[in-house]
Motif scaffolding. Structure first.
Motif, mmCIF file in Angstrom:
data_model
loop_
_atom_site.group_PDB
_atom_site.id
_atom_site.type_symbol
_atom_site.label_atom_id
_atom_site.label_comp_id
_atom_site.label_asym_id
_atom_site.label_seq_id
_atom_site.Cartn_x
_atom_site.Cartn_y
_atom_site.Cartn_z
ATOM 1 N N ASP A 151 0.848 -1.037 -0.083
ATOM 2 C CA ASP A 151 -0.228 -0.013 -0.031
ATOM 3 C C ASP A 151 0.991 1.232 -0.269
ATOM 4 O O ASP A 151 1.646 1.419 0.835
ATOM 5 C CB ASP A 151 -0.741 0.025 1.237
ATOM 6 C CG ASP A 151 -1.839 1.303 1.150
ATOM 7 O OD1 ASP A 151 -2.857 1.153 0.563
ATOM 8 O OD2 ASP A 151 -1.614 2.035 2.019
ATOM 9 N N VAL A 152 0.643 2.145 -0.998
ATOM 10 C CA VAL A 152 1.732 3.127 -1.173
ATOM 11 C C VAL A 152 1.870 4.286 -0.092
ATOM 12 O O VAL A 152 2.684 4.692 0.564
ATOM 13 C CB VAL A 152 1.611 3.880 -2.723
ATOM 14 C CG1 VAL A 152 2.466 4.962 -2.705
ATOM 15 C CG2 VAL A 152 1.672 2.797 -3.535
ATOM 16 N N ASN A 198 -2.410 4.205 -8.071
ATOM 17 C CA ASN A 198 -2.267 5.270 -9.399
ATOM 18 C C ASN A 198 -0.802 5.915 -9.136
ATOM 19 O O ASN A 198 -0.215 5.942 -8.027
ATOM 20 C CB ASN A 198 -3.273 6.179 -9.348
ATOM 21 C CG ASN A 198 -3.570 6.862 -7.796
ATOM 22 O OD1 ASN A 198 -3.082 6.579 -6.913
ATOM 23 N ND2 ASN A 198 -3.981 8.255 -7.902
ATOM 24 N N ALA A 199 -0.381 6.722 -10.077
ATOM 25 C CA ALA A 199 0.948 7.284 -10.045
ATOM 26 C C ALA A 199 1.389 8.514 -8.909
ATOM 27 O O ALA A 199 2.429 8.550 -8.576
ATOM 28 C CB ALA A 199 1.012 7.733 -11.236
ATOM 29 N N ALA A 200 0.206 9.162 -8.693
ATOM 30 C CA ALA A 200 0.500 10.487 -7.993
ATOM 31 C C ALA A 200 1.195 10.153 -6.507
ATOM 32 O O ALA A 200 2.448 10.616 -6.385
ATOM 33 C CB ALA A 200 -0.924 11.179 -7.521
ATOM 34 N N PRO A 201 0.865 9.257 -5.573
ATOM 35 C CA PRO A 201 1.648 9.108 -4.316
ATOM 36 C C PRO A 201 3.094 8.275 -4.834
ATOM 37 O O PRO A 201 3.879 8.722 -3.904
ATOM 38 C CB PRO A 201 0.764 8.019 -3.840
ATOM 39 C CG PRO A 201 -0.280 7.195 -4.661
ATOM 40 C CD PRO A 201 -0.343 8.356 -5.811
ATOM 41 N N LEU A 231 2.642 9.789 -16.196
ATOM 42 C CA LEU A 231 1.386 9.022 -16.013
ATOM 43 C C LEU A 231 0.409 9.423 -15.481
ATOM 44 O O LEU A 231 -0.762 9.172 -15.628
ATOM 45 C CB LEU A 231 2.029 7.721 -15.428
ATOM 46 C CG LEU A 231 1.128 6.549 -15.385
ATOM 47 C CD1 LEU A 231 0.520 6.208 -16.907
ATOM 48 C CD2 LEU A 231 1.862 5.334 -14.572
ATOM 49 N N THR A 232 0.602 10.496 -14.392
ATOM 50 C CA THR A 232 -0.427 11.144 -13.619
ATOM 51 C C THR A 232 -1.250 11.843 -14.868
ATOM 52 O O THR A 232 -2.489 12.145 -14.427
ATOM 53 C CB THR A 232 0.068 12.106 -12.580
ATOM 54 O OG1 THR A 232 0.836 12.965 -13.057
ATOM 55 C CG2 THR A 232 0.863 11.281 -11.495
ATOM 56 N N ILE A 235 -7.164 2.980 -10.678
ATOM 57 C CA ILE A 235 -7.266 4.499 -11.247
ATOM 58 C C ILE A 235 -8.839 4.752 -10.496
ATOM 59 O O ILE A 235 -8.947 5.879 -10.045
ATOM 60 C CB ILE A 235 -7.384 4.700 -12.496
ATOM 61 C CG1 ILE A 235 -5.866 4.038 -13.183
ATOM 62 C CG2 ILE A 235 -7.485 5.926 -12.828
ATOM 63 C CD1 ILE A 235 -5.701 4.129 -14.431
ATOM 64 N N LEU A 236 -9.770 3.978 -10.908
ATOM 65 C CA LEU A 236 -10.987 4.250 -10.272
ATOM 66 C C LEU A 236 -11.173 4.819 -8.984
ATOM 67 O O LEU A 236 -11.721 5.555 -8.433
ATOM 68 C CB LEU A 236 -12.183 3.287 -10.709
ATOM 69 C CG LEU A 236 -12.748 3.249 -12.217
ATOM 70 C CD1 LEU A 236 -13.325 1.992 -12.289
ATOM 71 C CD2 LEU A 236 -13.547 4.219 -12.130
#
Length: 757
Positions: free
Chosen positions: A511-512, A558-561, A597-598, A678-679
């Motif tokens: 878990d990021v 997803n890419a942000a974190p 990617l974000t 992503i959802l």
């Protein structure tokens, strides 16, 4: 080990027999609503909306109903009407007996509509609320069918529900409709609430089935769903709340937070063991509290002298429960909020480098703990932190089984003293306390362990992370151990050991956000999860870097974190000064790729959000990305809708692989949505931040994209890659100029020109 063999024909035969007995009983008892003369009310034409959980679409057909003009009761949100509907024209002789009676023997239904300023809510929001109710009921029914396939001791079911639109009335109001149920269960109890989306669990010994059913739905759906708010008569349930990872089921859907609240209170038992449901790990303090916990919350069960009064009371309580569903988003401290603590949580380190360097200087110094810790507390923290960097394993221990696959016996404490010759003595084992006996299982068969997929693990990680956050938000003050002799002022606001325990379990599942929180704490940085965290874990730069790398390696996020993890990792190795240029370049390249990617993810979700904004009742549209049941063979292939039939019940699908076109009924088409990770992060009705009531500052990016590009350009130039360095400097200059950083942009542009020359 005995394996499960699901006999569909036997189950169907059993259901037919139950229906036959219910029909005979209904005929003998007569119509409980006969005194209201509903059959004399003029019939009205309605369009019925039935939900298909497989395709996630509503199907429409027409029918006629008779409904009272005035509600017989109401709650805080909805009004309730008596309604009758004739059975569909019989396809076989089995229904002729009922159908021949006409309206006098028509089925009894309860129709509900949402209020808005004292009137029927015919707005788009009102219609969406009704259809969400139906979605919840059908979604719960779908998972009940999966549960019944396990051969659990008790079968469960949900009342069939659908929406009806009165097309000939002004505004075309939409009502949620379900069959009327009454009576008591086999224990002589009436309507009962067994659990809630806020963590309440009814601990009645004989009602293990509802709790196990809720837990089963989580693993059967690979962690995407958990059916809560289980309530009804016997094992026939109504008005559930489905919790989802993307908050798609209305205001009561608390997402992974609601799932965390459930698992914190869920007690594993012989039935969950037999069904192969894995153990959800709890911290030592959570287990201690659970062992002494006696639920004092009242259920919805109440002895009423009259059936009508019982139904009215039940509906009001159901409506009150709906209003309370979202209120559990508050934590106890929200009532009297300490703004200084909230500010401390939200503030980020303005100069991360100075903080990391300070931690380096303090590395050999002892850091005082903000709370008293025993040796066992320190050992628990140490073992948890080690576990956080190890991949979670779901072996026989996770399923409360021996290596052979046999179930480990569970034991319960008896409330009576043992006497000589007591037969229960033979079931005791050496080392057990007196009064402890083995629990007897109601199940005759043992199912294999449930499959814990990569998606299940990812969602389990999110649940553990949210449970850690809930502890850090002071949601469970009762869990905090009393280590200060009753001195309330010295007692911490939450149990930091449970925070660390669940963060590390989440990190072991990649878990990021959990990896980020632990990485920050291990270099002395504040973290969003808990203000106590950094003071109760030792400084360890190698561990911090490993948590950052673990976050960046996560495949289901997803890419942000991940960008935030990359920025933190780069800052640590830059301040350490021991990493080589190649390692630095690799980190910068990976972080920049995730930044790009974000942007791509944002575009995908923008397209999906536009589609979702149409409303549930509108169905498919031309251009929608779907999957079609190719030639009705049972295999679904991706494609796009190129034509919608005039009646809205058929679609022309053009398949992606070969461009061929096929016309299918709506039942054979299902929505093709973006990847679930992503959802979950971006199309939720509630974001994680909204659900937890604050902003996750851990995930904020510490560098702008142009800063990272310039850093990478300098390293490229240092290693002699002048052409690549020049291109990077120029791209960084363009981005900086767009951000209004004119001086910086000019400097980088000049550097690019120098390298090109």
């Amino acid at each position: 080990m005995t394996t499960v063999s699901y006999d569909r024909e036997a189950v169907q035969k059993s259901l037919r027999e139950k229906i036959s007995r219910a029909a005979a009983k209904a005929i003998s008892e007569g119509d409980v609503w006969s005194k209201y003369a509903i059959e004399a009310i003029p019939a009205e034409r309605v369009v019925r909306h039935r939900y298909n959980p497989e395709t996630r679409q509503f199907m429409k057909d027409e029918t006629i109903v008779k409904m009272e003009k005035k509600p017989f009761t109401h709650g805080a949100m909805r009004h309730c009407f008596r309604m009758k509907k004739l059975a569909s024209l019989p396809q076989s002789a089995s229904n002729h007996r009922f159908h021949s009676y006409g309206w006098s023997r028509a089925s009894n239904y309860v129709a509900k509509w949402y209020m808005r300023r004292g009137r029927i809510d015919t707005s788009a929001e009102g219609i969406d609320a009704v259809l969400t109710d139906i979605t919840l009921q059908y979604e719960a029914m779908h998972w009940a069918e999966k549960f019944n396939e396990t051969q659990a001791p008790k079968k469960v079911d949900f009342i069939r529900a659908y929406a009806v639109c009165f097309v000939d009335r002004p505004g075309k109001p939409m009502f949620a409709v379900e069959r009327f149920i009454a009576g008591t269960d086999s224990y002589g109890l009436g309507f009962l609430k067994h659990n809630a989306n806020s963590g309440f669990v009814d601990l009645e010994e004989h009602r293990k089935t509802p709790q196990v059913f809720s837990a089963h739905t989580f693993y059967a759906s690979q962690g995407q769903r958990l059916v809560a708010d289980v309530q009804g008569v016997g094992d026939l349930y109504t008005d559930p709340q489905v919790l989802s990872m993307d908050y798609r089921f209305g205001d009561g859907d608390l997402g992974p937070r609601g799932m965390a609240l459930f698992f914190k209170t869920f007690r594993h038992c012989d039935i969950s063991d037999k069904l192969g449901i894995p153990i959800f790990p709890l911290s030592r303090n959570e287990k201690r509290h659970q062992a002494k916990y006696n639920d004092e919350e009242s259920t919805l069960s109440e002895e009423m002298s009259a059936l009508e009064d019982d139904m009215k009371c039940r509906f009001r309580k159901l409506d009150a429960n709906r209003q309370q569903r979202k209120s559990v988003l508050m934590r106890p401290t929200d009532i009297q909020c300490d703004h200084s603590v909230d500010t401390a949580r939200r503030s980020n380190i303005s100069d991360m480098s100075k903080t990391i360097q300070k931690s380096m200087r303090q590395l050999k110094m002892s850091t005082p703990s903000v709370i008293h810790r025993t040796k066992s507390d320190v050992d628990e923290i140490s073992s948890s932190l080690g576990m956080g960097l190890t991949d979670a394993i779901f072996d026989h221990h996770a399923f409360h089984r021996f290596e052979s696959g046999e179930i480990k016996p569970r034991h319960v404490r008896t409330e009576f003293p043992e006497k000589n010759g007591d037969k229960s003595e033979g079931r005791r084992v050496k080392g057990m306390k007196r009064g402890t006996v083995f629990a007897k299982s109601m199940m005759k068969v043992t199912a294999p362990p449930m499959n814990v997929t990569a998606e299940t693990k990812s969602n389990l990680g999110r649940v553990h992370y949210h449970l850690a956050c809930l502890h850090g938000m002071d949601r469970f003050p009762e869990i905090v151990p009393d280590t200060h002799g009753g001195n309330v002022e010295d007692k911490p606001s939450h149990d930091i050991f449970s925070v660390i325990f669940h963060l590390c379990h989440a990190a072991s599942l990649y878990d990021v956000p959990a990896c980020l929180a632990l990485a920050r704490a291990r270099v002395g940085l504040d973290t969003y999860v808990s203000p106590l965290l950094k003071s109760n874990v030792t400084i360890d730069f190698e561990s911090s870097k490993e948590f950052c790398r673990r976050a960046m390696a996560s495949e289901r996020s997803n890419a942000a974190p991940k960008v935030a993890a990359g920025c933190l990792l780069y800052q640590i190795i830059e301040d350490e000064g021991t990493a080589g240029d190649v390692e630095k370049m690799n980190i910068l390249e990976e972080t920049l790729n995730m930044m790009k990617l974000t942007v791509e993810e944002a575009e995908i979700m923008k397209e999906h959000t536009n589609k979702q904004s149409r409303g549930k009742a509108e169905g498919f549209h031309v251009g929608d990305k779907v999957e079609g049941n190719y030639f009705m063979e049972g295999s679904f292939y991706p494609g796009v809708v190129v034509e919608v039939g005039k009646d809205g019940n058929s679609l022309a699908i053009q398949y992606d692989d070969d461009g061929s076109t096929e016309t299918l009924s709506n039942e054979n088409v299902r929505s093709l949505e973006p990847a679930s990770e992503i959802l979950a992060a971006q199309t939720a009705r509630l974001s994680d931040e909204e659900a937890l009531g604050t902003v996750n500052t851990d995930e904020q990016c510490m560098f702008e994209e142009y800063d990272l590009m310039a850093k990478l350009a300098k390293l490229r130039a240092k290693t002699g890659e002048y052409s690549d360095a020049a291109a990077l400097f120029q791209e960084a200059a363009d981005l900086a100029m767009n951000a209004g950083k004119m001086k910086t942009a000019n400097s980088w542009s000049m550097r690019a020109a120098e390298l090109e020359g």
